[in-house]
Design a protein around this motif. Structure first.
Motif, PDB file in Angstrom:
ATOM      1  N   GLY B 129       0.704  -1.332   0.058  1.00 27.06           N
ATOM      2  CA  GLY B 129      -0.035   0.008  -0.129  1.00 27.06           C
ATOM      3  C   GLY B 129       0.879   1.264  -0.062  1.00 27.06           C
ATOM      4  N   ASP B 130      -0.036   2.400  -0.036  1.00 27.72           N
ATOM      5  CA  ASP B 130       0.700   3.746  -0.011  1.00 27.72           C
ATOM      6  C   ASP B 130       1.000   4.281   1.441  1.00 27.72           C
ATOM      7  N   PHE B 131       2.112   4.774   1.334  1.00 24.21           N
ATOM      8  CA  PHE B 131       2.537   5.529   2.686  1.00 24.21           C
ATOM      9  C   PHE B 131       3.044   6.844   2.488  1.00 24.21           C
ATOM     10  N   ALA B 132       3.067   7.766   3.626  1.00 27.79           N
ATOM     11  CA  ALA B 132       3.781   8.949   3.355  1.00 27.79           C
ATOM     12  C   ALA B 132       4.414   9.350   4.594  1.00 27.79           C
ATOM     13  N   ILE B 133       5.711  10.128   4.543  1.00 28.05           N
ATOM     14  CA  ILE B 133       6.306  10.678   5.561  1.00 28.05           C
ATOM     15  C   ILE B 133       6.012  11.858   6.025  1.00 28.05           C
ATOM     16  N   LEU B 134       5.772  12.125   7.308  1.00 30.35           N
ATOM     17  CA  LEU B 134       5.702  13.276   8.048  1.00 30.35           C
ATOM     18  C   LEU B 134       6.960  13.890   8.907  1.00 30.35           C
ATOM     19  N   SER B 135       7.746  14.547   8.399  1.00 32.24           N
ATOM     20  CA  SER B 135       9.117  14.670   9.179  1.00 32.24           C
ATOM     21  C   SER B 135       8.980  15.844  10.021  1.00 32.24           C
ATOM     22  N   ALA B 136      10.189  16.344  10.626  1.00 30.41           N
ATOM     23  CA  ALA B 136      10.091  17.510  11.509  1.00 30.41           C
ATOM     24  C   ALA B 136      10.478  18.801  10.658  1.00 30.41           C
ATOM     25  N   THR B 137      11.607  19.486  10.957  1.00 29.03           N
ATOM     26  CA  THR B 137      11.943  20.505  10.321  1.00 29.03           C
ATOM     27  C   THR B 137      13.078  19.929   9.156  1.00 29.03           C
ATOM     28  N   THR B 138      12.853  20.953   7.989  1.00 28.58           N
ATOM     29  CA  THR B 138      13.604  20.457   6.727  1.00 28.58           C
ATOM     30  C   THR B 138      14.972  20.280   7.022  1.00 28.58           C
ATOM     31  N   THR B 139      15.639  20.803   8.211  1.00 27.45           N
ATOM     32  CA  THR B 139      16.942  20.690   8.607  1.00 27.45           C
ATOM     33  C   THR B 139      17.323  19.811   9.657  1.00 27.45           C
TER      34      THR B 139
END
Ligand SMILES: Nc1ncnc2c1ncn2[C@@H]1O[C@H](COP(=O)(O)OP(=O)(O)OP(=O)(O)O)[C@@H](O)[C@H]1O
Ligand SMILES: Nc1ncnc2c1ncn2[C@@H]1O[C@H](COP(=O)(O)OP(=O)(O)OP(=O)(O)O)[C@@H](O)[C@H]1O
Ligand SMILES: [Mg+2]
Ligand SMILES: [Mg+2]
Lengths: 335, 307, 333, 511
Positions: B129-139
């Motif tokens: 299946g599909d999944f996505a990533i939710l990260s913190a700051t871009t740095t």
């Protein structure tokens, strides 16, 4: 040429009181006393405080912000404000980073950093003095715009790999404990003090801040002066960007986040009236030291930064309030 | 105390680092004659950390163990520390090799990346299946490394499809909106994986608020104390984290040994770390502590009281 | 009709509608009622804060401490909730409003009694209040499982398809409308900012009016703090960081003059919704997260420029009317 | 004790009923000016009392004390025999005092109705503001003034005269027993003045006490019963108007022969210096032409809001005209900014001294040198000694009264501030000097000095444009007078043709 009046000629003195009394009553003296007190307190509170190298390290806390604060002081005296300075640092640093990746050498990088600051300053200047928009909201906008461009360019990446000699601006020492940044800070303080207090331009800045109608009606090119001030603030942000980037040796879009309020705090603490028209560069210099001393002193006691900021906030409000309360008491007792 | 060790964290007021501090204090007590100065900026900025490091240098600490907000920006300050005879190591989130003697990874980055993908797979019906990533700051250094690792190892997980990566800046409201947008734009997403507590929390709130519990799952890396609510609501079945107490403990132990000269921390050396046994420094100057540990409804209550 | 179009609010409303239309071509179900309700719900907190900010700006002041106030108050009530789970929710909400109002009163007092410029006062209290949130909590978070279910669930309970949070937003909008249009205080706020000298001549206590505006701003920030903490189910020192500028931006986009005395509740609400729609749409239509900041900056600049352009070019009526009349007769001939 | 004080306090020979309001021994001190000096007056029900005095005599200051805006340094106010303190404007309103202030202090962004009712708006049963009632009551008040202003439009869309009507309506909307009118007729045409007087008579019949301030004697004799004359902050005389001829009042007012105030010197007038042809502005004025010759004083007269200041400012480059030609000494020039004007030798002394003329917190010498900084500096660097020297030169020439050249200009009296403004322009060695209401708010001594000075400048060959709303000043000083009405030229009068009637007729469009 005859005089109209038939009164006998009276001589009006140039100034009242002695120079000493005039200086003793000034804001700068109050602030200087505060600085001394903090210095003494720090030396008593921490055995590590009175050490040339430690004090030298501590100056990095404020030199870059102070460079911007000098230009910001002029801007605030003229009745405007620039909240985009920290974002200009981010954009200028990003531009330098991109150039460094292309292999451009140190002189080129410095030119690009300052040039980017200049461009941002011009942009702000056009919005405020040509389009006549209120600077406080315009620069809230450009603050997002400039940093936003940095984010578009860099995203989650960082620029590193600056040429080795580029490190000098943020990490080099001129003589003994005196870092390049500190020396630059002193030189800029003198230049800005001369510009503000000893030139026609400085006089015009004061006139605009005290009454920009009257300044306009006196033939002062108000818009041009304001434009130059924004440009100057942009350039100084560019200079600060060079120093900070050199000191960190890397660039991320979040660099110098939140500095705009610290710079404004420094300016206001330095006795520059936020309503425009008054204040001196000496005041800003002392305020820079006060803020640096508070941060460093509390840092030695391992007080968290956010608690330090409580002290800075209190210091700001209290030092502004003291003269007002004193005046109130004087008026009341004279009634 | 004759040995002072500065434990510099990304930001104060973060449960993970508070737990690490617990471990560090434990090590200090065990070793004796050691004072750990737990410090850090209040927002996750490199500039803030440099100020903190400068004040540690001024206090003449014997060692600094830092979890960095930026791998490069701290290098000049840490080099200065090294010049003044201070032993510098990094832990958790690393510093570029020039700035430290060694880096202590909570676990190996490969393992963490693999763990995240495994968690995703376990939440998906039939592992597809599909999944996505939710990260913190871009740095954030380590989040970025882990995301990289996940992308690299994706080929070992056929059937998993990474749709996109978004950034919530470790702000609850931004993470919430990003997660919401994610689900709106990609209704096929079945799992959101967030390698940061704020992200997991915000995403599970979205799942809960949208009534998607049981349809969309959230997983990732987070502290049991902070994640307990998400497990209870069912938005998260399981998540992983290494033990921050052990991490702080080990970092302090290693710093102590370096100060005492018991080891030079060079690649290939083995360092005694008290109750954690021995840790070997790899060729790249990095050492790994242990595997992440998985938490779920069965053990969450027990651990949420600890860290 | 012409008068209707000339109104800034109508124009802003149309712009928002057009924006939604454009977005819905990129994301199919963007314009569905549920989604729009969701956006409104999501923007409610900003609307409340922007209305707080607006009241202060109307009096020729500014409150940079709203977000810090929210952070402190939110932390305080979250900790109360965690420590005393038996306290009824009403008490907590009242506590939030009262604490917020007290912090606002500190700002107001400094502005009123000491006549320190509001930007200086709130620049100071901005750091102080957030710092106090840190001192209060020691930096620790209050997490979802420490909060009571009632605390968390009330704002998200849907009524007629809109969660209570959204309804609270609507109620506050209506209350603020009534307050600013139908009460002595509201009109005094406009007068105080519009022409301070004339306000004094009209018997208005301008200092007191500013004080009240700050207290109100604080109280609304306090209310918003509960909504925020409960919505995102977490309280920590940094919540709502930078929101003070968002609230100012919403006001400016909504046509509130930063110089005081000009602006409407409808404008502010639309200004906040404008930001809300953009913030919600950009992730949905797949704009890179990195471009969002630049876009919102550009939007603010354009809004300011647009508002200012409309303000200029006024002259005295006699000749203006005469000029207009002449143009009209020319057209007839 | 002052004689005037004893007069009012003991035998109230003016008025019949006991006084509603009494002021006893009031003094008001501003930095550098004693605006009121031990003043005592009484106001009686059913009586219109005229307050007469030169500009700067202290009339408006008295009004501001009575309306709670200033607190007097000395003295007491009694209402119905009871001592009161007006701690705020609201307190004065509560005590039954209402006023039309000299400056229209209103709110541009609020509606007409709100401007009228701010602070005492009609309420509904829920204590909220009743907009409907407010609008209809505003409409009624304006209708009584024979005006059809729509109460729901914003004030910024009104003309100056309409604003004055709104200010009058505001004062009348407050149920008061004491009504003060500070030059309410200054911007009104004859018809509007008649409407106002009708209302004033109505108020008198209802037993209100009215204090009426005006510089126009015909109006005073038309409407008032009693009078009080102020001079230099002192009440120097009072009595019944019916029993007192005008020249006696004038003597009290000025304290000497009137002609002295306008020491016009006849000078040989040279060739044309400044020629203006068909100057038009988009919204402010239209089609203005005149010629200014060397050594000439050209008066510009008109009602407030006639566009005189705007015209002057466009000559000085503050606003730009839409079309028209300007010739200076025979050469056509265009002026884009004040810098251009100053370079060409045209300078402007603005009407609003505090707002446009001076940076009040800055020292005298810095204000003086502001337009001529290039003269006192070297390569852009300031030279304090030069600045003081320049400032001293003009301070002495104008007989400036100040404690030191480094004190803030804001601490000087109005007349001395005006001297600083004039001084700063003389320092630029101009050819044409435009004076906009040069003696507005200036005390009587300085006023004569300013007039004398203007004459002298003309005698030295400077060309002068003098904008003034004061007929005696215009007539006493000008060689020729341009009259403006609603932005248009309403005629140019040579010195021989100057008469108050002719000028007023031209300015108002009726007799
Ligand atoms: N706020 C103030 N600060 C300093 N001086 C003031 C102030 N208000 C008035 N004055 C001075 O007090 C004196 C009296 O002024 P006032 O306005 O009462 O005169 P007036 O009789 O109303 O004159 P006019 O007929 O021009 O209206 C003037 O010299 C004026 O410059
Ligand atoms: N209808 C109007 N709306 C707004 N402002 C006006 C209006 N009429 C005049 N003004 C302003 O009032 C001031 C007085 O008008 P102006 O200076 O042009 O006329 P004036 O003949 O010089 O009158 P004054 O006696 O006040 O000097 C100016 O600043 C002008 O811009
Ligand atoms: Mg007056
Ligand atoms: Mg005028």
């Amino acid at each position: 040429m005859s005089t109209v009046s038939t009164h006998e000629k009276r001589v009006i003195p140039d100034r009242l009181g002695t120079p000493f009394r005039r200086i003793a009553a000034s804001w700068e003296v109050l602030l200087f006393a505060v600085a001394i007190l903090i210095f003494i307190f720090n030396s008593l509170a921490s055995p590590y405080f009175l050490d040339a190298w430690n004090l030298s390290d501590a100056t990095f806390n404020f030199t870059e912000k102070a460079m911007i604060a000098f230009a910001m002081a002029l801007l605030v005296i003229s009745g405007e404000i620039d909240l985009s300075v920290a974002a200009i640092i981010a954009l200028a640093s990003t531009a330098m980073g991109a150039a460094a990746q292309l292999g451009i050498g140190t002189p080129g990088l410095v030119a690009i950093g300052i040039g980017t600051g200049l461009a941002c300053g011009i942009f702000n200047g056009v919005l405020v003095s040509v389009l006549k928009l209120p600077s406080i909201v315009v620069t809230i906008g450009t603050m997002s715009l400039f940093r936003g461009i940095s984010y578009i360019v860099l995203g989650d990446q960082a620029y590193g790999k600056y040429p080795a000699d580029f490190a000098y601006f943020g990490q080099g020492y001129v003589v003994w404990v005196f870092s390049f940044e500190f020396v630059l800070f002193i030189v800029l303080a003198i230049l800005f003090a001369v510009l503000l207090h000893a030139t026609n331009f400085g006089r015009q800045v004061y006139a605009i801040g005290n009454n920009d109608f009257a300044a306009r009606f006196s033939g002062i090119p108000v818009e041009r002066v304001k434009f130059i001030l924004f440009l100057l603030t942009g350039v100084m942000s560019g200079v600060a960007a060079v120093c900070l980037t050199s000191r960190l040796g890397s660039t991320r879009p979040s660099i110098a986040q939140g500095w705009e309020l610290e710079v404004v705090t420094m300016v206001v603490l330095g006795g520059i009236s936020i309503l425009g028209g008054s204040g001196t560069i000496v005041g800003v210099v002392i305020a820079a030291f006060v803020m640096g001393l508070v941060t460093f002193g509390l840092g030695l006691l391992n007080v968290p930064g956010i608690v330090m900021s409580i002290f800075i906030g209190l210091l700001l409000i209290i030092t502004i309030a003291i003269p007002i309360i004193a005046r109130r008491i004087k008026v009341m007792s004279s009634r | 105390a004759d040995i002072k060790i500065g434990l510099v964290v990304k930001s104060l007021g973060n449960g993970f680092f508070d737990a690490a501090n617990k471990g560090a204090q434990e090590a200090a007590k065990e070793l004796g004659g050691v004072e750990v100065i737990y410090t850090g900026p209040t927002t996750t900025t490199a500039e803030g950390q440099i100020e903190v490091i400068n004040s540690l240098i001024a206090q003449g600490v014997s060692a600094i163990a830092v979890s960095a907000n930026d791998p490069d920006a701290l290098v000049p300050a840490l080099k200065k520390a090294a010049q003044r005879g201070i032993k510098v190591i990094s832990w958790d989130s690393g510093v570029a090799p020039e700035g430290r003697i060694l880096q202590l990874n909570p676990s190996s980055n490969e393992l963490i990346g693999k763990m995240c993908l495994t968690l995703v797979k376990d939440h998906l019906d039939g592992g597809k299946g599909d999944f996505a990533i939710l990260s913190a700051t871009t740095t954030s250094t380590n989040q970025n490394i882990w995301i990289d690792q996940m992308k690299k190892q994706l080929k070992d997980f056929p059937g998993l499809n990474l749709v996109t990566t978004v950034y919530g800046d470790d702000l609850s409201d931004k993470s919430y909106r990003e997660a919401e947008g994610l689900l709106k734009a990609n209704p096929n997403i079945k799992v959101i994986v967030a390698p940061t507590t704020v992200g997991v929390l915000a995403a599970s709130k979205v799942v809960e608020d949208k009534g998607l519990v049981g349809k969309v799952y959230v997983t990732g890396l987070g502290l049991p104390s902070e994640m307990a609510g998400a497990i209870k609501s069912g938005a998260t079945k399981e998540f992983a984290i290494w033990n921050p107490i052990d991490l702080g403990y080990s970092a302090t132990q290693i710093a102590y040994r370096l100060v005492k000269g018991e080891t030079d921390g060079k690649p290939g050396s083995e360092i005694e770390v008290g109750r954690m046994g021995k840790i070997k420094v790899g060729d790249n100057g990095e050492a790994a502590m242990a595997d992440p540990f998985v938490y779920n409804a069965s053990n969450i209550d027990q651990f949420s009281k600890v860290f | 009709m012409a008068r209707l179009i000339r109104k800034r609010e109508t124009l802003l409303f149309l712009i928002i509608v057009v924006m939604i239309a454009i977005f819905s071509t990129r994301a199919a179900d963007f314009a569905t009622p549920e989604n729009l309700a969701g956006i409104f719900n999501d923007t409610s907190i900003l609307i409340i804060l922007a209305l707080a900010q607006m009241t202060v700006i109307l009096t020729k002041s500014i409150d940079l401490s709203v977000a810090a106030n929210l952070a402190f108050t939110g932390m305080a009530i979250a900790m109360m909730n965690a420590a005393y789970p038996d306290l009824p929710l009403v008490v907590l909400i009242l506590a939030a409003i009262v604490i917020g109002a007290c912090l606002g009163a500190i700002n107001g007092f400094l502005v009123w009694a000491l006549e320190i410029p509001p930007i200086v006062v709130t620049l100071g209290t901005l750091t102080i209040y957030r710092g106090m949130a840190f001192v209060l909590s020691g930096g620790a978070w209050v997490n979802a499982h420490q909060m009571t279910p009632v605390f968390l669930s009330v704002p998200r309970t849907p009524i007629l398809g809109l969660p209570v949070l959204g309804w609270v937003g609507i109620v506050i909008v209506l209350l603020m409308y009534v307050l600013l249009r139908y009460t002595q205080f509201g009109r005094s706020a406009y007068a105080t900012g519009g022409n301070p000298t004339a306000a004094v001549y009209a018997g208005i206590d301008t200092g007191w009016t500013k004080f009240l505006a700050f207290v109100l701003s604080g109280a609304l920030a306090g209310l918003a703090s509960y909504l925020w903490v409960s919505r995102y189910a977490v309280a920590y020192v940094d919540i709502a960081n930078g929101f003070e500028l968002d609230s100012v931006a919403a006001c400016v986009i909504g046509g509130i003059s930063i110089a005081g005395g000009v602006g409407s509740v409808a404008g502010t609400v639309l200004g906040a919704l404008f930001l809300g729609v953009i913030k919600n749409a950009l992730p949905v239509i797949g704009i890179s997260p990195f471009t969002q900041m630049a876009i919102s900056g550009t939007v603010i600049i354009l809004a300011v420029a647009f508002n200012a352009r409309r303000e200029r070019n006024r002259g005295r009526i006699i000749l203006r009317d005469r000029a207009a009349a002449e143009i009209r007769t020319e057209a007839v001939v | 004790m002052n004689a005037a004080f004893q007069q009012t306090a003991t035998d109230s020979k003016t008025g019949d009923a006991p006084a509603i309001l009494e002021m006893r021994g009031i003094s008001q001190i501003f930095p550098g000016v004693k605006a009121l000096d031990n003043v005592s007056i009484a106001l009686h029900p059913g009586t219109v009392t005229a307050l007469i005095g030169e500009n700067g005599a202290g009339k408006s200051t008295l009004v501001k004390i009575l309306t709670g805006i200033y607190r007097p340094n000395e003295g007491e106010i009694r209402v119905d025999g009871q001592p009161v303190t007006f701690a705020s404007a609201q307190a004065a309103i509560d005590a039954g005092v209402t006023a039309i202030h000299q400056e229209t202090v209103l709110f541009d962004e609020l509606t007409v109705a709100e401007n009228i009712f701010l602070g005492h708006a009609p309420r509904t049963r829920l204590r909220t503001i009743d907009w409907q009632a407010m609008n209809s009551r505003a409409k009624a008040l304006l209708t009584a003034l024979e005006s059809n202003i729509d109460p729901t439009i914003r004030l910024k869309d009104l003309s100056i005269a309409q604003r004055h009507l709104v200010a009058i309506a505001r004062a009348l909307s407050i149920e008061a027993r004491i009504v003060i009118m500070d030059e309410p007729t200054a911007a009104l045409s004859r018809k509007e003045i008649d409407d106002l007087f009708r209302i004033v008579r109505g108020l008198r019949e209802k037993g209100k006490a009215i204090l009426f301030i005006s510089h126009k004697f015909d109006e005073v004799y038309e409407i008032a019963d009693d009078f009080v004359v102020f001079r230099d902050g002192r009440a120097v005389g009072q009595g019944r108007l019916k029993e007192t001829p005008q020249d006696e009042i004038v003597r009290m007012m000025v304290g000497r022969d009137v002609e002295n105030a306008f020491p016009k010197v006849d000078v040989a007038i040279g060739g044309p210096v400044l020629e203006i042809r068909n100057y038009s502005h988009r919204t402010e004025f239209r089609d203005i032409s005149f010629t200014l010759r060397q050594g000439e004083i050209l008066g510009i007269y008109g009602l407030i809001g006639a566009g005189r200041s705007e015209l002057s400012q466009s000559l000085f480059g503050i606003t730009r005209p839409l079309s028209g030609k300007m010739m200076l000494e025979g050469r056509e020039i265009t002026i884009h900014s004040p810098q251009d004007a100053i370079r060409a030798g045209i300078v402007y002394v603005p009407e609003e001294r505090g707002r446009h003329g001076l940076a009040l917190p800055m020292p005298i010498f810095q204000n003086m040198t502001l337009p001529s900084l290039t003269r006192t500096s070297r390569r852009g660097f300031l030279r304090a000694a030069e600045e003081f020297a320049l400032a001293r030169k003009y301070a002495e020439r104008l007989d400036l009264r100040a404690a030191a050249l480094s004190v803030p200009v804001g601490t000087l009296s109005g007349g001395n501030q005006q001297k600083v403004v004039i001084g700063k322009w003389l320092a630029t060695a101009p050819k044409v000097i435009i004076l906009d209401e040069p003696t507005k708010g200036i005390d009587i001594g300085s006023k004569a000095a300013v007039h004398g000075f203007i004459s002298e400048l003309a005698a030295e060959g400077l060309s002068i444009i003098m904008v003034s709303s004061e007929l005696p000043e215009i007539i006493g000083m000008s060689d020729r007078v341009l009259v403006m009405k609603e932005g248009l030229a309403a005629g140019i009068f040579e010195r021989a043709e100057l008469s108050p009637e002719a000028l007023v007729r031209a300015a108002t469009g009726n007799a």
